[in-house]
Design an enzyme around this catalytic site. Structure first.
Site, PDB file in Angstrom:
ATOM      1  N   HIS A 135     -57.640 -84.032  15.854  1.00 19.22           N
ATOM      2  CA  HIS A 135     -58.417 -82.791  15.923  1.00 19.22           C
ATOM      3  C   HIS A 135     -59.864 -83.032  15.493  1.00 19.22           C
ATOM      4  CE1 HIS A 135     -55.059 -80.358  16.983  1.00 19.22           C
ATOM      5  NE2 HIS A 135     -54.455 -80.407  15.809  1.00 19.22           N
ATOM      6  N   HIS A 160     -52.502 -86.851  13.113  1.00 21.68           N
ATOM      7  CA  HIS A 160     -52.608 -85.615  13.896  1.00 21.68           C
ATOM      8  C   HIS A 160     -53.931 -84.902  13.607  1.00 21.68           C
ATOM      9  CE1 HIS A 160     -50.482 -82.052  15.835  1.00 21.68           C
ATOM     10  NE2 HIS A 160     -51.578 -81.500  15.336  1.00 21.68           N
ATOM     11  N   GLU A 161     -54.255 -84.768  12.334  1.00 20.86           N
ATOM     12  CA  GLU A 161     -55.469 -84.026  11.974  1.00 20.86           C
ATOM     13  C   GLU A 161     -56.739 -84.801  12.331  1.00 20.86           C
ATOM     14  OE1 GLU A 161     -54.926 -81.101  11.509  1.00 20.86           O
ATOM     15  OE2 GLU A 161     -52.803 -81.212  10.980  1.00 20.86           O
TER      16      GLU A 161
END
Length: 249
Positions: free
Chosen positions: A132, A128-129
């Protein structure tokens, strides 16, 4: 990322929960929905040391074996934003139930060692990170001034990280809905925005709805929605072949 050009950088932001450490200003946050009960209490120093060692070991395994993460690392390197384990990841204790965060100001992915309890959860948080971070690398993302930019990256992260997989949704007792994956992605993106922005739910929903179609259909660097690790392995293979193809033109 919607409405942005190319840029240089790599770093961290969270998923959906409460604000983390006050000195950090992540772009979004994530709650860990599947935390097991805590075991016997340890001394503070011993607990911190054990937690950090466990976090580092799980992170190393994720970086070396997880197909989602391996693809994202290759894509970051290909975009000029190579990730270094020692420089770009930080295992820390966090406030609340937040699992991790992407701190664009320090170019670090923060992993909440007191909230990440197992390898599968570490895999999802890092994935997920890194989404980003990938968005931050390839686009001029206004994390703190544009809710639409934040919403777009949160839609992409929820869509592509495996956070809305059937297994995770059954674990949350969410299943059987029409267009279930899209519903999950929208809901998780809204929760993430509310975790780090002092805005109404209506404003968060509006931002997500405005960017949803274009950002949900932006599957870079996977090229498809990787619904499982098998899909992610295929996507990684396709990315490597695509990279080789363009390098020979």
């Amino acid at each position: 990322m919607e409405g942005a050009g190319h840029g240089r950088g790599a770093g961290p932001s969270p998923m959906a929960g409460e604000q983390r450490q006050p000195q950090r200003q992540p772009g979004s946050c994530q709650v860990c929905p599947e935390q097991p009960a805590d075991g016997p209490q340890q001394g503070l120093f011993s607990s911190l040391q054990t937690g950090n060692q466990s976090c580092q070991l799980m992170l190393l395994k994720t970086l070396e074996t997880n197909p989602y993460v391996k693809l994202l690392l290759d894509a970051m390197k290909h975009s000029g934003c190579a990730i270094n384990k020692e420089r770009h990841f930080s295992c820390e204790d966090c406030n609340g139930n937040v699992s991790g965060g992407f701190d664009a100001s320090s170019s670090q992915i923060v992993l909440c060692q007191n909230n990440i309890r197992n390898q599968a959860h570490m895999n999802r948080v890092v994935t997920h990170e890194l989404i980003h971070a990938f968005d931050h690398c390839r686009a001029h993302v206004n994390w703190f001034t544009s809710v639409r930019h934040l919403a777009c990256s949160e839609v992409r992260a929820a869509n592509l990280s495996g956070d809305c997989s059937l297994v995770n949704e059954i674990f949350r007792l969410h299943f059987g809905l029409k267009r279930h994956h899209q519903t999950c992605v929208r809901d998780r993106a809204i929760l993430s925005i509310l975790a780090v922005r002092n805005i109404s739910r209506e404003m968060a929903e509006k931002a997500v709805d405005e960017v949803f179609e274009s950002c949900f259909n932006d599957h870079e660097p996977f090229g498809r929605i990787p619904h499982s690790q098998t899909y992610a392995r295929y996507a990684h293979r396709d990315f490597q072949n695509r990279d080789r193809y363009y390098s020979n033109i």
